[in-house]
Design a protein around this motif. Sequence first.
Motif, short mmCIF file in Angstrom:
data_model
loop_
_atom_site.label_atom_id
_atom_site.label_comp_id
_atom_site.label_asym_id
_atom_site.label_seq_id
_atom_site.Cartn_x
_atom_site.Cartn_y
_atom_site.Cartn_z
N GLN A 2 1.03 -1.29 0.15
CA GLN A 2 -0.03 0.08 -0.10
C GLN A 2 0.69 1.32 -0.12
N LEU A 3 2.09 1.29 0.60
CA LEU A 3 2.94 2.39 0.82
C LEU A 3 4.20 2.35 -0.04
N GLY A 4 4.67 1.12 -0.31
CA GLY A 4 5.94 0.99 -0.96
C GLY A 4 5.98 1.38 -2.24
N THR A 5 7.25 1.74 -2.59
CA THR A 5 7.67 2.14 -3.95
C THR A 5 8.58 1.13 -4.49
N ILE A 6 8.91 1.31 -5.80
CA ILE A 6 9.92 0.36 -6.36
C ILE A 6 10.66 1.13 -7.66
N ARG A 7 11.91 1.08 -7.29
CA ARG A 7 12.61 1.63 -8.46
C ARG A 7 12.85 0.90 -9.60
N LEU A 8 12.70 1.59 -10.97
CA LEU A 8 13.02 1.07 -12.03
C LEU A 8 13.94 1.81 -12.99
N GLY A 9 14.68 1.05 -13.76
CA GLY A 9 15.99 1.63 -14.31
C GLY A 9 16.78 2.07 -13.49
N LYS A 10 17.66 3.05 -14.21
CA LYS A 10 18.76 3.75 -13.40
C LYS A 10 18.14 4.68 -12.60
N LYS B 240 14.53 8.45 -12.71
CA LYS B 240 13.36 8.81 -11.78
C LYS B 240 12.41 8.19 -11.86
N ARG B 241 12.30 6.93 -11.89
CA ARG B 241 11.10 6.00 -12.17
C ARG B 241 10.94 5.26 -10.95
N THR B 242 10.20 5.84 -10.00
CA THR B 242 9.76 5.24 -8.60
C THR B 242 8.38 5.08 -8.60
N PRO B 243 7.50 4.21 -9.02
CA PRO B 243 6.17 4.12 -8.83
C PRO B 243 6.01 3.48 -7.56
N ARG B 244 4.69 3.73 -7.20
CA ARG B 244 4.14 2.76 -5.94
C ARG B 244 4.03 1.33 -6.59
N ILE B 245 4.22 0.30 -5.59
CA ILE B 245 4.08 -0.94 -5.93
C ILE B 245 2.79 -1.27 -6.34
N GLN B 246 1.74 -0.73 -5.83
CA GLN B 246 0.31 -1.18 -6.05
C GLN B 246 -0.22 -0.48 -7.43
N GLU B 247 0.64 0.34 -7.98
CA GLU B 247 0.54 0.97 -9.24
C GLU B 247 1.47 0.18 -10.29
N PHE B 248 2.45 -0.46 -9.96
CA PHE B 248 3.21 -1.15 -10.79
C PHE B 248 2.86 -2.45 -11.11
N VAL B 249 2.38 -3.25 -10.12
CA VAL B 249 1.91 -4.60 -10.44
C VAL B 249 0.07 -4.66 -10.19
N PRO B 250 -0.24 -5.58 -11.08
CA PRO B 250 -1.74 -5.56 -10.79
C PRO B 250 -2.39 -6.33 -9.73
N LEU B 251 -2.44 -5.39 -8.56
CA LEU B 251 -2.77 -5.88 -7.36
C LEU B 251 -4.35 -5.76 -7.30
N SER B 252 -4.84 -6.66 -6.25
CA SER B 252 -6.44 -6.46 -5.99
C SER B 252 -6.46 -5.28 -5.21
#
Length: 437
Positions: free
Chosen positions: A48-56, A60-72
């Motif tokens: 719900q609150l965590g982010t995930i860094r993508l790429g270098k 500056k790509r750091t979406p929320r985990i719940q926005e990055f993967v298709p969670l319920s």
Amino acid sequence: MEKPGKIAPAKGKLGVLLPGMGAVSTTFMAGVELVRTGKSQPVGSLTQLGTIRLGKRTDKRTPRIQEFVPLSGLNDLVFAGWDIYKDNAFQSARNAGVLSFQDLQKVKPFLSTIRPMKAAFDHEYVKKLDGPNIKKGKNKYELALQIKEDIANFKKTSKVSRLVTCWCGSTEIFLKQEDVHSTPAKFVEAMKANHPAIAPSMLYAWAAITSGVPFANGAPNLTVDFPAMQELALEHNVAVCGKDFKTGQTLMKTVLAPAFKARMLGLDGWFSTNILGNRDGEVLEDPGSFKTKEESKLGALEYILQPDLYPQLYGKMHHKVRINYYPPRGDNKEGWDNIDIFGWLGYPMQIKVDFLCRDSILAAPIVLDLVLFMDLAQRAGFSGIQEWLSFYFKSPMTAPNLYPEHDLFIQLMKLKNTLRWMMGEDLITHLGQEYYD
């Protein structure tokens, strides 16, 4: 494990089945309702609150985990469970004494509608508890079939499209793998023969897995950590994970021990004691249940510090764990650690940790994350042991003959890299040489 070609979308409602509707389960359910109605925040939840860094780092790509993967979504969760007591979820939460009167009143109408199904329970496996809301059957196999029927009925009446089971029940007596745990056929025969090596938690796991429902084990019980259950999980394409939620004292160990090892600081001894007054504390007064918990809590240091590789630093460490039932403390557990370390030239130092924590407050967001990640794994077509979820467990399950990874930071890297891998993103190694080329 093959990379998923396509992850099925999280369509429809997700049913959450909870064996054990005590402090952890009710704190989890109440918390979800408070969060989804905008009355509180999901603190402690990576999904719900965590982010995930993508790429270098420079991308500056750091979406929320719940926005990055298709969670319920939280609004899609529907709850049910089993318990040996007849109290509805509101009554159970009030008895547990974890949440304030004010917070419980906000969710009273919701929690009051959740009534426990009769539990498959045997006093021989949890000697400090007994209750009236218990299934009857001529053997353990018949009880397991009744649980399967409960699962099917809940799915039909609640109109959920998917299910996840998370064991939130008590710690059972210590059991070792036996021949009855070696194959699915032997396991079924053992259930029919009421074999003593078949504990109640195993009946829930068997019923869930053979119903195609993922199973997460939040206690240190054997439950799914043996060949027969793992074979069934692969056969039925079901994800499983465990065991024993990593909440207070062991969480601290998996943070501190990697620091000692990283700096090559020695360890002479680590004494840990706990006082808690909830149902878990009462159950652990029984030596059989304590043995199960002790095995779970003792393992982390051995695996992190690797005394066989560093005998001069960790070869003689003395590790002791104590748990004491102290009713006045309730769910507010105190974990006290005395750590004797040594540094340059062998000079001794000490560290004292006194963690005044709230057991169910730390466990509830773990249940939420496991429910959502296990549903994701299932929709991605993953089956068998989900080692990438070791982050949440004291005694993580692994493939046969593979030692578990206990270092919290390695576990988190593994979890996030698994999400990147699932979604077709590059893995993060933290090498960083490209910034200096």
